[in-house]
Design an enzyme around this catalytic site. Structure first.
Site, mmCIF file in Angstrom:
data_model
loop_
_atom_site.group_PDB
_atom_site.id
_atom_site.type_symbol
_atom_site.label_atom_id
_atom_site.label_comp_id
_atom_site.label_asym_id
_atom_site.label_seq_id
_atom_site.Cartn_x
_atom_site.Cartn_y
_atom_site.Cartn_z
ATOM 1 N N SER A 1 0.094 -11.884 2.452
ATOM 2 C CA SER A 1 0.168 -10.941 1.578
ATOM 3 C C SER A 1 2.152 -11.091 1.245
ATOM 4 C CB SER A 1 -0.637 -9.673 1.929
ATOM 5 O OG SER A 1 -0.789 -8.813 2.658
ATOM 6 N N LYS B 1 2.459 -3.256 3.012
ATOM 7 C CA LYS B 1 2.934 -4.169 1.755
ATOM 8 C C LYS B 1 3.673 -3.432 1.396
ATOM 9 C CE LYS B 1 -0.954 -6.191 0.539
ATOM 10 N NZ LYS B 1 -1.378 -5.893 2.102
#
Lengths: 171, 169
Positions: B37, B90
């Site tokens: 990711s 993230k």
């Protein structure tokens, strides 16, 4: 010769200082680990959990392992970080786990203003015992389980109310 | 003699564990990055999302947790809002009070108080705020500052902000 003696003396002093520092460090580490993983005390104030808790403020014992092991059940009083302010910690009562259906009053003054919804995955529903003065899931919705910090199990102050909490389900 | 030696070893191991745990809780720890990711910032040499020994290791500092002060572009570790046992890495795109263009729609959204919007650097392979919405800042467990493994990629993590996502007034 004198210089050597001096050096030896310094060595003993340094060793002793190191030992002392290690003892203090160990002590602080034990404090931190106990506080984070086992049990800590917490001073709660505000009207949202009245009448279970006093308006003037209580000192509570909070255990940390039930949260970590996922052993919480609806009815438990939990300590959590406020979803709208990460530096504030609040106590509320857990009323629904993920997948549960919860029904609540959007306005506590009007009997017919009920609303039902499903608690999404990984979330819980928390509410204060004082429906009229509590900012809780009715206001900000279901909260992620990760915000829960621990389960309140004992009250240690005021002395007159000393004893365990969490007895039975609140209606 | 033998039992005394064993006792000493156990005591030293316990002490080290205790100090290590405290340091990683309060100051800084090391975490592996799993999955794709955050490509190309982390795990850029990977082709699959399987976990492997080649995964990047990053330094996660905890000093930011005192005041919860973050800026847009910081990379953070947080507990997934859908599963408290899972931690994710993230990038923060927007903080409370910011207006954001929601991807793949024409909506704009104001980030609520105490929340932030997080996204992976690899939009095709990331589960983030685009699926679960803004997350509370209180879920954040630390800020990623450096890559420390593999050796050829050791270095500071850059603060990057994708263009045209925030709406400024």
């Amino acid at each position: 010769m004198a210089a050597l003696r001096n050096l030896l003396q310094w060595k003993t002093i340094a060793k002793e200082a190191l030992d002392r520092t290690l003892i203090v460090t160990k002590f602080l580490c034990i404090l931190h680990v106990t506080d984070k993983y086992l049990c800590s005390s917490f001073h709660v104030h505000g009207p949202s959990m009245y009448p279970t808790m006093n308006l003037k403020g209580d000192v509570l014992l909070v255990e940390k392992f039930s949260t970590r092991l996922g052993k919480l059940v609806p009815g438990d009083i939990v300590m959590l970080k406020a979803p709208d302010n990460p530096t504030r910690t609040v106590t509320k009562r857990l009323l629904g786990m993920e997948g549960d259906q919860v029904t609540f009053l959007t306005d506590p003054h009007i009997e017919s203003s009920t609303k039902t919804l499903l608690v999404p995955k990984g979330h819980v529903w928390v509410q204060g015992d004082n429906l009229y003065d509590s900012k809780d899931s009715r206001y900000f919705g279901p909260v992620p389980y990760g915000l829960l910090e621990g389960k309140v199990f004992y009250r240690i102050w005021p002395l007159i109310d000393f004893g365990s909490l969490n007895q039975g389900l609140w209606k | 003699m033998g039992s005394r030696f064993l006792w000493n070893v156990t005591r030293n191991v316990l002490t080290c564990g205790l100090i290590g745990l405290t340091i990683s809780d309060r100051y800084a720890g090391i975490a592996p990055v799993r999955g794709l990711s955050m490509v190309p910032t982390f795990n850029s040499g990977h082709s699959t999302s399987e976990r492997s020994f080649k995964d990047d290791r990053v330094l996660v500092t905890k000093f930011c947790l005192e005041k919860y002060k973050f800026t847009e572009g910081d990379i953070v570790v947080y507990r997934s809002p859908n599963d408290y046992k899972e931690k994710q890495i993230k990038r923060i795109i927007a903080l409370e009070g910011d207006w954001i263009n929601v991807p793949n729609s024409f909506e704009t959204l104001k980030i609520p108080r105490g929340h932030c919007w997080v996204e992976g650097d690899n939009p095709t392979n990331s589960v983030d705020s685009r699926s679960f919405g803004p997350i509370p800042l209180a879920l954040i467990e630390g800020k990623v500052t450096h890559i420390i493994w593999p050796p050829q990629r050791v270095g500071k993590v850059e603060k990057i902000l994708p263009e045209g996502r925030l709406i400024s007034y």
